[in-house]
Scaffold this motif. Sequence first.
Motif, PDB file in Angstrom:
ATOM      1  N   ARG A  73       0.825  -1.211   0.000  1.00  7.63           N
ATOM      2  CA  ARG A  73       0.000   0.000   0.000  1.00  7.63           C
ATOM      3  C   ARG A  73       0.859   1.261   0.000  1.00  7.63           C
ATOM      4  O   ARG A  73       0.472   2.274  -0.584  1.00  7.63           O
ATOM      5  CB  ARG A  73      -0.936   0.019   1.193  1.00  7.63           C
ATOM      6  CG  ARG A  73      -2.154  -0.818   0.996  1.00  7.63           C
ATOM      7  CD  ARG A  73      -3.383  -0.079   1.521  1.00  7.63           C
ATOM      8  NE  ARG A  73      -4.569  -0.830   1.195  1.00  7.63           N
ATOM      9  CZ  ARG A  73      -5.251  -0.682   0.073  1.00  7.63           C
ATOM     10  NH1 ARG A  73      -4.857   0.176  -0.826  1.00  7.63           N
ATOM     11  NH2 ARG A  73      -6.329  -1.392  -0.155  1.00  7.63           N
ATOM     12  N   SER A  74       2.015   1.206   0.646  1.00  5.11           N
ATOM     13  CA  SER A  74       2.870   2.393   0.699  1.00  5.11           C
ATOM     14  C   SER A  74       3.378   2.774  -0.694  1.00  5.11           C
ATOM     15  O   SER A  74       3.682   3.933  -0.950  1.00  5.11           O
ATOM     16  CB  SER A  74       4.042   2.178   1.650  1.00  5.11           C
ATOM     17  OG  SER A  74       5.000   1.299   1.091  1.00  5.11           O
ATOM     18  N   PHE A  75       3.457   1.808  -1.587  1.00  4.09           N
ATOM     19  CA  PHE A  75       3.884   2.094  -2.962  1.00  4.09           C
ATOM     20  C   PHE A  75       2.714   2.434  -3.870  1.00  4.09           C
ATOM     21  O   PHE A  75       2.835   3.244  -4.765  1.00  4.09           O
ATOM     22  CB  PHE A  75       4.573   0.869  -3.580  1.00  4.09           C
ATOM     23  CG  PHE A  75       5.984   0.683  -3.130  1.00  4.09           C
ATOM     24  CD1 PHE A  75       6.980   1.530  -3.541  1.00  4.09           C
ATOM     25  CD2 PHE A  75       6.293  -0.369  -2.287  1.00  4.09           C
ATOM     26  CE1 PHE A  75       8.288   1.341  -3.139  1.00  4.09           C
ATOM     27  CE2 PHE A  75       7.597  -0.558  -1.873  1.00  4.09           C
ATOM     28  CZ  PHE A  75       8.601   0.293  -2.294  1.00  4.09           C
ATOM     29  N   ALA A  76       1.588   1.773  -3.688  1.00  3.05           N
ATOM     30  CA  ALA A  76       0.565   1.793  -4.723  1.00  3.05           C
ATOM     31  C   ALA A  76      -0.818   2.168  -4.219  1.00  3.05           C
ATOM     32  O   ALA A  76      -1.798   1.713  -4.751  1.00  3.05           O
ATOM     33  CB  ALA A  76       0.492   0.405  -5.370  1.00  3.05           C
ATOM     34  N   ALA A  77      -0.897   2.998  -3.246  1.00  6.40           N
ATOM     35  CA  ALA A  77      -2.192   3.312  -2.656  1.00  6.40           C
ATOM     36  C   ALA A  77      -3.063   4.170  -3.569  1.00  6.40           C
ATOM     37  O   ALA A  77      -4.045   4.737  -3.125  1.00  6.40           O
ATOM     38  CB  ALA A  77      -1.995   3.991  -1.312  1.00  6.40           C
ATOM     39  N   GLY A  78      -2.711   4.267  -4.823  1.00  6.90           N
ATOM     40  CA  GLY A  78      -3.510   5.038  -5.756  1.00  6.90           C
ATOM     41  C   GLY A  78      -3.305   6.537  -5.620  1.00  6.90           C
ATOM     42  O   GLY A  78      -4.096   7.321  -6.106  1.00  6.90           O
ATOM     43  N   ALA A 107       2.782   8.292  -6.637  1.00 15.20           N
ATOM     44  CA  ALA A 107       3.280   6.953  -6.315  1.00 15.20           C
ATOM     45  C   ALA A 107       4.235   6.555  -7.425  1.00 15.20           C
ATOM     46  O   ALA A 107       3.970   6.796  -8.604  1.00 15.20           O
ATOM     47  CB  ALA A 107       2.131   5.958  -6.221  1.00 15.20           C
ATOM     48  N   PRO A 108       5.367   5.981  -7.096  1.00 13.34           N
ATOM     49  CA  PRO A 108       6.361   5.678  -8.130  1.00 13.34           C
ATOM     50  C   PRO A 108       5.859   4.648  -9.130  1.00 13.34           C
ATOM     51  O   PRO A 108       5.222   3.664  -8.753  1.00 13.34           O
ATOM     52  CB  PRO A 108       7.544   5.137  -7.329  1.00 13.34           C
ATOM     53  CG  PRO A 108       6.972   4.668  -6.043  1.00 13.34           C
ATOM     54  CD  PRO A 108       5.788   5.525  -5.775  1.00 13.34           C
ATOM     55  N   ALA A 109       6.128   4.891 -10.399  1.00 17.35           N
ATOM     56  CA  ALA A 109       5.760   3.939 -11.442  1.00 17.35           C
ATOM     57  C   ALA A 109       6.728   2.768 -11.448  1.00 17.35           C
ATOM     58  O   ALA A 109       6.374   1.667 -11.853  1.00 17.35           O
ATOM     59  CB  ALA A 109       5.752   4.617 -12.800  1.00 17.35           C
ATOM     60  N   ALA A 110       7.943   3.021 -11.001  1.00 17.27           N
ATOM     61  CA  ALA A 110       8.947   1.954 -10.959  1.00 17.27           C
ATOM     62  C   ALA A 110       9.982   2.287  -9.888  1.00 17.27           C
ATOM     63  O   ALA A 110      10.295   3.445  -9.657  1.00 17.27           O
ATOM     64  CB  ALA A 110       9.629   1.800 -12.313  1.00 17.27           C
ATOM     65  N   LYS A 116       8.393  -2.396 -12.258  1.00 22.32           N
ATOM     66  CA  LYS A 116       7.180  -1.628 -12.521  1.00 22.32           C
ATOM     67  C   LYS A 116       6.146  -1.990 -11.466  1.00 22.32           C
ATOM     68  O   LYS A 116       6.063  -3.137 -11.034  1.00 22.32           O
ATOM     69  CB  LYS A 116       6.630  -1.955 -13.906  1.00 22.32           C
ATOM     70  CG  LYS A 116       7.482  -1.436 -15.024  1.00 22.32           C
ATOM     71  CD  LYS A 116       6.879  -1.749 -16.364  1.00 22.32           C
ATOM     72  CE  LYS A 116       7.788  -1.247 -17.455  1.00 22.32           C
ATOM     73  NZ  LYS A 116       7.293  -1.554 -18.780  1.00 22.32           N
ATOM     74  N   ARG A 117       5.369  -1.000 -11.085  1.00 30.25           N
ATOM     75  CA  ARG A 117       4.373  -1.194 -10.023  1.00 30.25           C
ATOM     76  C   ARG A 117       5.036  -1.867  -8.819  1.00 30.25           C
ATOM     77  O   ARG A 117       4.793  -3.029  -8.525  1.00 30.25           O
ATOM     78  CB  ARG A 117       3.188  -1.985 -10.547  1.00 30.25           C
ATOM     79  CG  ARG A 117       2.439  -1.193 -11.617  1.00 30.25           C
ATOM     80  CD  ARG A 117       1.316  -1.906 -12.288  1.00 30.25           C
ATOM     81  NE  ARG A 117       0.369  -2.495 -11.360  1.00 30.25           N
ATOM     82  CZ  ARG A 117      -0.394  -3.516 -11.675  1.00 30.25           C
ATOM     83  NH1 ARG A 117      -0.326  -4.066 -12.855  1.00 30.25           N
ATOM     84  NH2 ARG A 117      -1.230  -3.996 -10.807  1.00 30.25           N
ATOM     85  N   PRO A 118       5.885  -1.152  -8.111  1.00 30.72           N
ATOM     86  CA  PRO A 118       6.731  -1.734  -7.073  1.00 30.72           C
ATOM     87  C   PRO A 118       5.990  -2.352  -5.885  1.00 30.72           C
ATOM     88  O   PRO A 118       6.574  -3.130  -5.145  1.00 30.72           O
ATOM     89  CB  PRO A 118       7.612  -0.563  -6.629  1.00 30.72           C
ATOM     90  CG  PRO A 118       6.860   0.650  -7.042  1.00 30.72           C
ATOM     91  CD  PRO A 118       6.101   0.284  -8.272  1.00 30.72           C
ATOM     92  N   GLY A 119       4.728  -2.050  -5.691  1.00 33.20           N
ATOM     93  CA  GLY A 119       3.992  -2.688  -4.605  1.00 33.20           C
ATOM     94  C   GLY A 119       3.601  -4.112  -4.912  1.00 33.20           C
ATOM     95  O   GLY A 119       3.323  -4.915  -4.024  1.00 33.20           O
ATOM     96  N   ARG A 120       3.583  -4.455  -6.196  1.00 38.86           N
ATOM     97  CA  ARG A 120       3.109  -5.778  -6.620  1.00 38.86           C
ATOM     98  C   ARG A 120       3.919  -6.941  -6.058  1.00 38.86           C
ATOM     99  O   ARG A 120       3.320  -7.938  -5.646  1.00 38.86           O
ATOM    100  CB  ARG A 120       3.048  -5.834  -8.140  1.00 38.86           C
ATOM    101  CG  ARG A 120       2.121  -6.910  -8.631  1.00 38.86           C
ATOM    102  CD  ARG A 120       1.829  -6.781 -10.080  1.00 38.86           C
ATOM    103  NE  ARG A 120       3.028  -7.094 -10.829  1.00 38.86           N
ATOM    104  CZ  ARG A 120       3.158  -6.959 -12.124  1.00 38.86           C
ATOM    105  NH1 ARG A 120       2.170  -6.481 -12.836  1.00 38.86           N
ATOM    106  NH2 ARG A 120       4.270  -7.269 -12.733  1.00 38.86           N
TER     107      ARG A 120
END
Length: 184
Positions: free
Chosen positions: A24-29, A33-36, A41-45
Motif C-alpha cells: 500500500r505504501s507504494f501503490a495506494a492510488g 506513487a512511483p511507477a517503478a 514496474k508497479r513496485p507494490g506488486r
Amino acid sequence: MPSTARTRLDIVLADVDAHIAHARSFAAGRRGAPAAVAGVKRPGRPFTRAATVLLAGAMEGYVEAVALETAGAMSFSPQQLSDFKRQVDMSHGVTVRHLHQITAVIGLPFVADEIGWNGLSQGGVRQLLVDLSSRRNKIAHGAAPDEARVSDVERWRKLCVRFADELDKKCAAAVQVKTGALPW
C-alpha cells in the motif's frame, strides 16, 4: 479460547499485514506513487504477491495444525496420530479437496459446505479456497497474473480469519461430541 493452531495463525497474519502495508505504501492510488523502483514496474506488486503466497501457506498450515490438534484432543492412539500425520503430510495446498480429506478423519466431512456466516454467499468458503489456491499457484509457478491487487489480498485475509474462527468452533464441537468436553 482459540486452538493453538488458531493462535499461531495470528502470528503469520501479522506478517501478511506487513506485506499488505508495504504494498500500500507504494501503490495506494496516490498521485506521485512511483511507477517503478529499481526497475520494478508497479513496485507494490511483489509485496502483494508475497502476501498472497504467505496467506495461502498460513491457511494450509492452520488447517493441518487444527486437524492434528483436534485428533489429539479426541484421544487418537499414537499409531492413529502417526498415520493421520502422514496423511496430512502427503497432501498439499489450501484446496477444498485437502481440507475435506483431512477433516473427514476427525468427523467433519465436507466441512467447507457447513461453514458460512451472514453476508457470505453460498459456496463462499469453497470459492475463497479456490481463489486463494489458484492465485498462489500462479504466483509460485512463475505465471503471476498482471493483476496483483492489494484489495484482493485484504479481502482474502478477512475471509480467512472468519473461516479459521468458524473451523475452530466446528473442531471444538466435534471433540466435545466425542469426549464430552471442549478442548479449547
